[in-house]
Design a protein around this motif. Structure first.
Motif, PDB file in Angstrom:
ATOM      1  N   VAL A   4       0.834  -1.203   0.000  1.00  0.00           N
ATOM      2  CA  VAL A   4       0.000   0.000   0.000  1.00  0.00           C
ATOM      3  C   VAL A   4       0.868   1.251   0.000  1.00  0.00           C
ATOM      4  O   VAL A   4       0.596   2.227  -0.705  1.00  0.00           O
ATOM      5  N   PHE A   5       1.954   1.229   0.787  1.00  0.00           N
ATOM      6  CA  PHE A   5       2.810   2.409   0.899  1.00  0.00           C
ATOM      7  C   PHE A   5       3.513   2.744  -0.418  1.00  0.00           C
ATOM      8  O   PHE A   5       3.984   3.866  -0.595  1.00  0.00           O
ATOM      9  N   ILE A   6       3.608   1.777  -1.310  1.00  0.00           N
ATOM     10  CA  ILE A   6       4.170   2.064  -2.629  1.00  0.00           C
ATOM     11  C   ILE A   6       3.326   3.116  -3.355  1.00  0.00           C
ATOM     12  O   ILE A   6       3.820   3.888  -4.177  1.00  0.00           O
ATOM     13  N   ARG A 175      -6.891  -0.843  -4.010  1.00  0.00           N
ATOM     14  CA  ARG A 175      -7.546  -2.125  -3.726  1.00  0.00           C
ATOM     15  C   ARG A 175      -7.579  -3.015  -4.962  1.00  0.00           C
ATOM     16  O   ARG A 175      -7.331  -4.220  -4.891  1.00  0.00           O
ATOM     17  N   VAL A 176      -7.847  -2.418  -6.114  1.00  0.00           N
ATOM     18  CA  VAL A 176      -7.923  -3.187  -7.365  1.00  0.00           C
ATOM     19  C   VAL A 176      -6.538  -3.695  -7.771  1.00  0.00           C
ATOM     20  O   VAL A 176      -6.384  -4.850  -8.200  1.00  0.00           O
ATOM     21  N   THR A 181      -7.846  -5.193   0.709  1.00  0.00           N
ATOM     22  CA  THR A 181      -9.034  -4.406   1.053  1.00  0.00           C
ATOM     23  C   THR A 181      -8.882  -3.738   2.413  1.00  0.00           C
ATOM     24  O   THR A 181      -9.127  -2.541   2.561  1.00  0.00           O
ATOM     25  N   LEU A 182      -8.437  -4.489   3.405  1.00  0.00           N
ATOM     26  CA  LEU A 182      -8.336  -3.973   4.770  1.00  0.00           C
ATOM     27  C   LEU A 182      -7.345  -2.822   4.874  1.00  0.00           C
ATOM     28  O   LEU A 182      -7.662  -1.753   5.419  1.00  0.00           O
ATOM     29  N   GLU A 183      -6.152  -3.015   4.346  1.00  0.00           N
ATOM     30  CA  GLU A 183      -5.071  -2.040   4.538  1.00  0.00           C
ATOM     31  C   GLU A 183      -5.384  -0.660   3.945  1.00  0.00           C
ATOM     32  O   GLU A 183      -5.244   0.352   4.644  1.00  0.00           O
ATOM     33  N   PRO A 184      -5.777  -0.574   2.646  1.00  0.00           N
ATOM     34  CA  PRO A 184      -6.053   0.762   2.114  1.00  0.00           C
ATOM     35  C   PRO A 184      -7.223   1.454   2.789  1.00  0.00           C
ATOM     36  O   PRO A 184      -7.211   2.676   2.967  1.00  0.00           O
TER      37      PRO A 184
END
Length: 222
Positions: A4-6, A175-176, A181-184
Motif C-alpha cells: 500500500v505504501f508504494i 484495492r484493485v 481491502t483492509l489495509e487501504p
C-alpha cells in the motif's frame, strides 16, 4: 501494508483533492447558508417562499442523486460541468441548505431588546443585520457550522462516484491493483480522522476567539 505504501504519491494526491473539494464546497455552502438563511427572514413573502423551496428541495433529496444530476443529467441539457466543479456545487448546495437553518436560528436567537435598541437608533434593516444581529449570531453559529464541516468532509467521499480522484477513489485504485481491502481502507480512515481532528481543532479555536470577544464586550458593559 508495504504494498500500500508504494502508492503514497496517489494517496497524497487524493488527500489534496479531498482537501480542495472540502474547502471549495465549504465556501459555496457558507455563501448559500447566509443567502438562504437571511432570505428566510425577509419581509417579502416571495423571497421567503423561494428560499423555503430551495431549502426543502436540497434537504429532501439525496446528495448522491444531486451530484449525479449535475454531472450526468446537466450535459443532456447543454450544461457541461467538470467532475470537480460538479462535486463542489453538489456538496456546497446540499450542505448550504442545512447551514441556512443554522444562520436563521442563530439570528433569531438574538434578543428582542437588541432589535428595539437598533430601531430606537434609527438603524436601517441593513444596518440592523450588519452591525447588530449577524455579529452577535456568529458565535452561536460556529459550533453547528463546525459539525457541518465535518459532515462535508465525509460527504466528499461520495464524489468518487463521479470519477473525482479524491482519497476514496484512490483507495479503490489501490484495492484493485493490490487485491488488498483492509489495509487501504484503514489507511484512508486514519487520514479522514486526522483531517476531521484538524477541522475540530480549528472550530474550537474560532469558538474560543469569538466567545472571548463577546465576553470582553460583556465585561466592558458591566
Amino acid at each position: 501494508m508495504d504494498e500500500v505504501f508504494i502508492f503514497w504519491p496517489i494517496i497524497i494526491d487524493g488527500t489534496l483533492t479531498t482537501i480542495k473539494l472540502t474547502l471549495a464546497s465549504g465556501v459555496v455552502a457558507l455563501i448559500i447558508s447566509f443567502t438562504i438563511g437571511l432570505s428566510r427572514l425577509s419581509r417579502y413573502w416571495v423571497v421567503r417562499a423561494i428560499a423555503t423551496i430551495y431549502l426543502e428541495f436540497f434537504r429532501g433529496t439525496s446528495a448522491i442523486v444531486q451530484m449525479f444530476f449535475m454531472y450526468f443529467v446537466l450535459p443532456l441539457l447543454g450544461v457541461f460541468l467538470p467532475a470537480l466543479i460538479a462535486g463542489i456545487v453538489a456538496c456546497g448546495f446540499n450542505l448550504g441548505a442545512y447551514g441556512s437553518e443554522v444562520v436563521r436560528a442563530s439570528v433569531q436567537s438574538v434578543g428582542r431588546e437588541q432589535r428595539e435598541a437598533a430601531k430606537a437608533l434609527n438603524y436601517t434593516n441593513f444596518q440592523l443585520y450588519r452591525y447588530v444581529l449577524i455579529p452577535q449570531a456568529i458565535p452561536v453559529m460556529i459550533p453547528s457550522f463546525g459539525n457541518l464541516v465535518i459532515e462535508l468532509l465525509k460527504l466528499t467521499a461520495v464524489a468518487s462516484l463521479i470519477t473525482i480522484s479524491d482519497l476514496t477513489f484512490m483507495s479503490q485504485i489501490i484495492r484493485v491493483q493490490t487485491a488488498l481491502t483492509l489495509e487501504p481502507l484503514i489507511l484512508i480512515m486514519v487520514i479522514y480522522f486526522i483531517l476531521s481532528s484538524i477541522l475540530v481543532s480549528g472550530t474550537k479555536w474560532l469558538e474560543r476567539y469569538f466567545s472571548a470577544g463577546r465576553n470582553i464586550h460583556k465585561s466592558g458593559g458591566n
